[in-house]
Every structure is written in C-alpha cells, then in structure tokens.
Design a protein around this motif. Structure first.
Motif, mmCIF file in Angstrom:
data_model
loop_
_atom_site.group_PDB
_atom_site.id
_atom_site.type_symbol
_atom_site.label_atom_id
_atom_site.label_comp_id
_atom_site.label_asym_id
_atom_site.label_seq_id
_atom_site.Cartn_x
_atom_site.Cartn_y
_atom_site.Cartn_z
ATOM 1 N N PHE A 153 -14.266 -4.406 -3.262
ATOM 2 C CA PHE A 153 -12.805 -4.130 -4.060
ATOM 3 C C PHE A 153 -12.822 -5.043 -5.221
ATOM 4 O O PHE A 153 -12.197 -4.614 -6.259
ATOM 5 N N LEU A 154 -13.118 -6.403 -5.100
ATOM 6 C CA LEU A 154 -13.180 -7.115 -6.496
ATOM 7 C C LEU A 154 -14.140 -6.310 -7.511
ATOM 8 O O LEU A 154 -13.537 -6.251 -8.757
ATOM 9 N N TRP A 169 -14.293 1.497 0.711
ATOM 10 C CA TRP A 169 -14.023 2.284 1.985
ATOM 11 C C TRP A 169 -15.279 2.329 2.937
ATOM 12 O O TRP A 169 -14.797 2.158 4.259
ATOM 13 N N ALA A 170 -16.382 2.594 2.528
ATOM 14 C CA ALA A 170 -17.256 2.364 3.667
ATOM 15 C C ALA A 170 -17.411 1.138 4.364
ATOM 16 O O ALA A 170 -17.577 1.190 5.693
ATOM 17 N N ALA A 171 -17.264 0.153 3.655
ATOM 18 C CA ALA A 171 -17.526 -1.238 4.242
ATOM 19 C C ALA A 171 -16.200 -1.343 5.399
ATOM 20 O O ALA A 171 -16.355 -1.832 6.462
ATOM 21 N N PHE A 172 -15.049 -0.851 4.748
ATOM 22 C CA PHE A 172 -13.841 -0.991 5.753
ATOM 23 C C PHE A 172 -13.972 -0.047 6.953
ATOM 24 O O PHE A 172 -13.722 -0.621 8.160
ATOM 25 N N ILE A 188 -5.211 -7.729 3.909
ATOM 26 C CA ILE A 188 -5.819 -8.813 3.082
ATOM 27 C C ILE A 188 -6.048 -8.161 1.428
ATOM 28 O O ILE A 188 -5.687 -8.669 0.407
ATOM 29 N N ALA A 189 -6.355 -6.863 1.354
ATOM 30 C CA ALA A 189 -6.658 -6.414 0.267
ATOM 31 C C ALA A 189 -5.434 -5.956 -0.524
ATOM 32 O O ALA A 189 -5.413 -6.351 -1.738
ATOM 33 N N ALA A 190 -4.618 -5.567 0.116
ATOM 34 C CA ALA A 190 -3.013 -5.339 -0.381
ATOM 35 C C ALA A 190 -2.483 -6.683 -1.141
ATOM 36 O O ALA A 190 -1.819 -6.670 -2.021
ATOM 37 N N HIS A 200 -3.824 -1.649 -8.489
ATOM 38 C CA HIS A 200 -4.914 -1.285 -7.541
ATOM 39 C C HIS A 200 -4.461 -1.181 -6.040
ATOM 40 O O HIS A 200 -4.941 -0.851 -5.262
ATOM 41 N N LEU A 201 -2.805 -1.510 -6.178
ATOM 42 C CA LEU A 201 -2.376 -1.554 -4.880
ATOM 43 C C LEU A 201 -2.299 -0.145 -4.035
ATOM 44 O O LEU A 201 -2.623 0.115 -2.953
ATOM 45 N N LYS A 202 -2.118 1.038 -5.022
ATOM 46 C CA LYS A 202 -2.055 2.046 -4.471
ATOM 47 C C LYS A 202 -3.508 2.774 -3.956
ATOM 48 O O LYS A 202 -3.330 3.518 -3.169
ATOM 49 N N ARG A 203 -4.496 2.061 -4.184
ATOM 50 C CA ARG A 203 -5.762 2.236 -3.791
ATOM 51 C C ARG A 203 -5.950 1.665 -2.265
ATOM 52 O O ARG A 203 -6.759 2.311 -1.602
ATOM 53 N N VAL A 204 -5.195 0.796 -1.962
ATOM 54 C CA VAL A 204 -5.419 0.209 -0.763
ATOM 55 C C VAL A 204 -4.479 0.688 0.322
ATOM 56 O O VAL A 204 -4.726 0.750 1.548
ATOM 57 N N LEU A 205 -3.358 1.357 -0.147
ATOM 58 C CA LEU A 205 -2.310 1.685 0.826
ATOM 59 C C LEU A 205 -2.850 2.863 1.908
ATOM 60 O O LEU A 205 -2.589 2.654 3.050
ATOM 61 N N PRO A 206 -3.578 4.016 1.448
ATOM 62 C CA PRO A 206 -4.237 4.724 2.475
ATOM 63 C C PRO A 206 -4.912 4.004 3.486
ATOM 64 O O PRO A 206 -5.071 4.656 4.761
ATOM 65 N N MET A 207 -5.592 2.914 3.171
ATOM 66 C CA MET A 207 -6.206 2.258 4.388
ATOM 67 C C MET A 207 -5.273 1.922 5.782
ATOM 68 O O MET A 207 -5.714 1.869 6.634
#
Length: 590
Positions: A153-154, A169-172, A188-190, A200-207
């Motif tokens: 993610f970083l 995404w694969a690691a998650f 954590i990512a959010a 980049h928050l919007k990239r995490v929300l689907p998780m």
C-alpha cells in the motif's frame, strides 16, 4: 566493513531473532500439532482435498493457509520431521521483519527506526510462543500478510503503479486465509490514508466490504459457539480483556509496564499535538488488531499479541528517533525506556522459548520412544505408566501415535486418576484392566515408565503387581476403532480402519454394567450432521439424546433402568436407521 554497514539494520535483527529463539527452531511437535498432522490421513483423493483445506475444524475456524495447507503440504513431504516446519516459520518471520524494517524506515524517514522496530518486536514476549509452537504458525503468517499488504500500500502511494495496487489486494485477501483477524487490515490502511494520504482512502474502502463478506461467510459455515472458551461476549468484559493484553504487551514486570504505558501515551499525545502521527498510528495498530480477540474473554492467550505488538514496536521506534533529534534529556529518557523494556522482556522471551523446547523434547522422548518400541515389537500393545497432566495434554490427548501410525498405545489402568482432565477424557486413552490383565499374562503387552527422560521397561514388575491385585472384569469403555477391543465387539460391524469402525445396519458389543443410578451409556459418532441411531441394552430400547455436537463429533447419552445397576455385563445393540454408514469411536459406561 563500509559495504556491510548500510545493511546492518536489516541483518542484525535477523541474527537477534535466531539468537533469542534458537530453542524454537529446534523444537518438536506437541499438543494441537498432532491434530493437524493427522489431517493428511483423511485425504485419500482429490475430492478429499477441498474439505481438508476449507471445512471448519475443531475450534470452528476456517484457515486454509495458516493451518490446513501448511500442515498438509509439509507433512505430506516430510512426515513428522519437525525441522522443516520450524524452518518455514522462521523464514516467514524473517520476511516479516524485513517488511517491518522497511515500513518503519519509510513512515519515520529513518533507517534507525527500521532497526529498532524490528528489535522491539523480536523482544516482545507475545511473539515468543509463536516462534516455538508449530500450531500457531497462523499468527506468524497473519503478521506477514498484514505487513506485506501495508508495505505494498505504501509503495502504491509512493509510485501510483497498478502492480502495487494488485499486490496490495492480493496480500489482503490471502491474509484472510491465514487468520480471520486479518479482517481488521482495512482499518489500518484507512487510518494511515486519513493521516497521511487522504486521496488514497477511496482505494481502501472496498476492502471493508470484503472483510464484512468474509465475516458473514465464516459465521455461516462455522457458527460461533454459545458456550465454552471460544464463546464470544460483546460486553464490559472486553475492557478487562483489553487491559490484560495491554499489560502483557509491555513485558512481565508490572512496574515497568506502568512506566512504559505512561511514557507511550504521554509521548503519543505530545506528538499528536505537534501533528507527528507515527505514535498514534502505532497505538491504533495495536488496538485495531487486538480488537477481534477481545470478545474471547475466556481464552486469553499471550500469543494473540504477536501481531498487535507490531504497533507498539512502531511507536517505540518512532520515539527513539524523535528523542535522538531532541535534547540530551529526551535521549536519556528514551534510553531508559528501551533499557527497561529489553531488560525485562528479553529474559522472559528466552525463558518462554526454553520452556516450549523442554515441553517438545519431553513429548518427543515419549512419542519417538514408542515408535522405536513399535518398530522392534510391532505386535505388542504399548502401555505407558507415570504420565502426568502436562505430558498428557502435551503428548497424549491429541493422538500423536495416530500421526506416526503406531497402533495400540495406551495409558496403564488407573492413570486417569492422576491426570487433571474433564471427566471421561483421560479414560479414553487408558486400556481397561479387563484387557490389560490377559494381555500381560500372555505377553501381548509391554509396559514402559514415562515419567523420566527416557522410556524405561517395567513390564516384569508391573505384570507381577497386576496379577496379584486385579480381578477379571468387563471393561466400562470400548474403543470400537481399535482391534485390541475386538473380543468385546460383536456382529454387524465393519473391520477397524484408520481408527474407526463403520456401522451400516445393526451392531452389538459388550461392556460393564452401571455401578450407580446416575451412570449413563455414552456413545461417540464421528458424524457432524443429523442421523438416526437406536440404542438397545439387553434387547430393550433406551431413550437417547445428543449431548454435544461439534467439529466432526457427535456425543449421545442414553439413560439406563435402575434394575441394571450392579450388573456385571451388558449387551448393547446400536441400530443405524439411516442409509449412510456411520463412523463410530467410543462407547463408555459413566
């Protein structure tokens, strides 16, 4: 030396890990390990592979990567050689350390922080059990996927490259297969995105949706138990559990824990005021990852800290770096805190590693000793005498001899009286007097003392005492899956196979009658789904009820007429009223 120095912050923590947890690298199997080693015995075809990987196991969890695949693959290749399992665990943890070093160096802009984050994590006593006990490899693998996902993610934030987004995404998703607590990763990512990279928050929300879906699927196929140590309690007890884990996280010294708590919270608050968010992020990491364990108030385990304390390691590393950028007094305070933590935690972690190694060594002495006896005398019944409670739980209760394909290994009669275990458990591993006496008389059994560092043959003295004191009687317990009990198993049963005996229609057996009015006939069937079973004793039908259903086992209890109390022997008939054959284990009068 000039060429090595830039890599020291990566290499030295790995050497520290090996030095501190060397006993864990050379440890043998014990306790739950044998249940997982037995997993491969149920895989006979490709069709058996999916249930072995994904079906909920004894604790009601679905961990295809963290437990099932790990044990299936390595045991299929290496059998019961523990070293490959331990090498895999250490290699995974080393990879996690490298990831943590890179993460800490990135978010603090300091290689020194990368080094200290690794060192502080290694020294934590919450990590110590995971470095020694093969069954909790899931904790190590969970930490690896937490760190791998966050590192990617970083990199995604830094470069904007699509490959890092895919890897993130694969690691998650893979982390969800390691341990269910990885559902907490999106938080954590959010949080990091909110603090440092809001675009980049919007990239995490689907998780979060994926985590919610995983939780729904998990509890659909593996419903949470309503009682026992794995029951979930969402109430005020969660705060008590959090306080316990927070105290454990700082090491064995209560005084040091209080001082370090004050220092950590004070530092985080001061740095938050100055808008330096690393300490806050570290505290949040701890709170987020420990969160899924808080409802388990009856099952608080130190190894649940293995991944949450990564956050405290990040906090500590950030504090060291900030202190070294400040005045001498702050450097002195940071040095005092680090010294206090290491001086109390490192010896405790070493003691934990030594304790686990000694436990595994004791189990290896008994189990591998029994393997040698079986190799020399394959037709003998092996009886173990002098087994205490710790050895029973570490090396007997989870069927280690089945994992090594050693049949007919039992405890000597009366051993259950010296073992602290739930009523009726230890007796299932004990050969009744009714079978032991004739086996000793005709030389079919050997007895070994298991209380010392090696197994010692005491057959002669044990036989003499048994023949002088025991009287022939019917056994109150029958293991249908062991041919040793064959004289008490009547018609209608299939032959023993893989520790079970199948019943297609009706089968009979004999065992001792009830000794008191409260005794019941207890029957275990290795069938989790619904089935129909009729129970008859001496030709009369008995009412029966399911007393426990969980994992692969269903236990049935049948009440007995008062007129049967004191009867020496009963003839029991079990009738399978369904169309599919049933797998049976034990029948007991208790």
């Amino acid at each position: 030396m000039p060429s090595i120095r830039p890599y020291a912050w990566r290499i030295l923590p790995l050497l520290f890990l090996l030095a501190l947890y060397w006993p864990g690298l050379t440890n043998w199997f014990y306790q739950d390990d044998f249940g997982w080693l037995n997993l491969r015995r149920g895989v006979h075809s490709v069709a058996d592979l999916a249930p072995a990987l994904f079906a909920p196991k004894a604790h009601g969890n679905m961990r295809p990567l963290g437990e099932n695949a790990y044990f299936l693959i390595l045991s299929s290749i290496f059998g019961v050689d523990a070293l490959p399992f331990r090498i895999c665990a250490f290699a995974t943890q080393m990879a996690s350390l490298l990831l943590l070093g890179c993460i800490a160096a990135r978010i603090t802009a300091s290689r020194a922080a990368g080094f200290w984050a690794q060192a502080l994590w290694i020294a934590n006593t919450g990590l110590a059990p995971a470095m020694c006990w093969t069954s909790i490899y899931n904790q190590i693998l969970s930490g690896f996927f937490f760190l791998l996902a966050f590192r990617l993610f970083l990199r995604q934030i830094d470069t904007g490259e699509r490959r890092y987004a895919i890897g993130h995404w694969a690691a998650f998703v893979l982390g969800l297969g390691a341990l269910e607590t990885n559902v907490a990763y999106p938080a954590i990512a959010a949080l990091y995105a909110l603090l440092y990279a809001r675009a980049h928050l919007k990239r995490v929300l689907p998780m979060f949706l994926v985590s919610a879906l995983f939780i729904a699927v998990h509890f659909h196929f593996a419903p949470a138990p309503h009682d026992g140590v794995y029951a979930l309690h969402f109430d005020s007890r969660m705060f008590t559990t959090l306080a316990a884990y927070w105290t454990w996280a700082w090491g064995p010294s209560h005084a040091a824990g209080v001082l370090l708590t004050a220092a950590a919270i004070g530092f985080a608050a001061w740095q938050a005021y100055r808008r330096y968010w690393v300490p806050v992020f570290g505290l949040a990491w701890f709170a987020i990852v420990i969160g899924p364990y808080l409802p388990l108030d009856a099952h608080k385990m130190a190894y649940y800290l293995a991944v949450p304390v990564i956050g405290l390691a990040i906090l500590g590393a950030g504090a060291i770096v900030r202190a070294w950028q400040a005045s001498a007094i702050w450097r002195s305070l940071a040095t005092l805190c680090v010294a206090m933590y290491l001086v109390t935690s490192v010896p405790a972690a070493w003691a934990i590693a030594r304790w686990h190694h000694a436990r595994g060594e004791r189990v290896a002495n008994v189990v591998l000793g029994a393997a040698q006896i079986h190799a020399a005398q394959p037709d003998k019944i092996i009886l173990l005498d002098g087994v205490d409670s710790d050895l029973f739980w570490a090396g007997i209760a989870d069927a280690p001899f089945r994992a090594l394909e050693i049949p007919h290994v039992y405890l000597t009669p009366g051993s259950e009286a010296h073992i602290q275990a739930p009523a009726g458990l230890a007796v299932k591993y004990t050969l009744p007097q009714a079978l032991t006496l004739p086996a000793l008389q005709d030389g079919r059994a050997v007895v070994y003392q298991a209380s010392g560092p090696v197994l010692r043959n005491v057959t002669g003295s044990y036989r003499a005492a048994a023949m002088a004191l025991w009287k022939p009687e019917a056994p109150p317990f029958i293991n249908l899956g062991d041919s040793v009990f064959g004289n008490y198993v009547g018609s209608g049963w299939d032959a023993c196979a893989d520790g079970y005996r199948m019943l297609r229609r009706a089968g009979t057996l004999r065992l001792a009658g009830p000794r008191g009015p409260n005794d019941r006939l207890l029957i275990s069937v290795f069938q989790a789904g619904r089935f129909q079973l009729a129970v008859r004793v001496d030709g009369a039908d008995l009412p029966d009820t399911v007393t426990q259903r969980g994992g692969e086992l269903t236990e049935i209890a049948a009440g007995l007429p008062a007129a049967l109390v004191g009867q020496a022997t009963l003839e029991v008939t079990l009738v399978n009223e369904g169309t599919a054959a049933l797998r049976f284990g034990f029948v007991e009068m208790r």
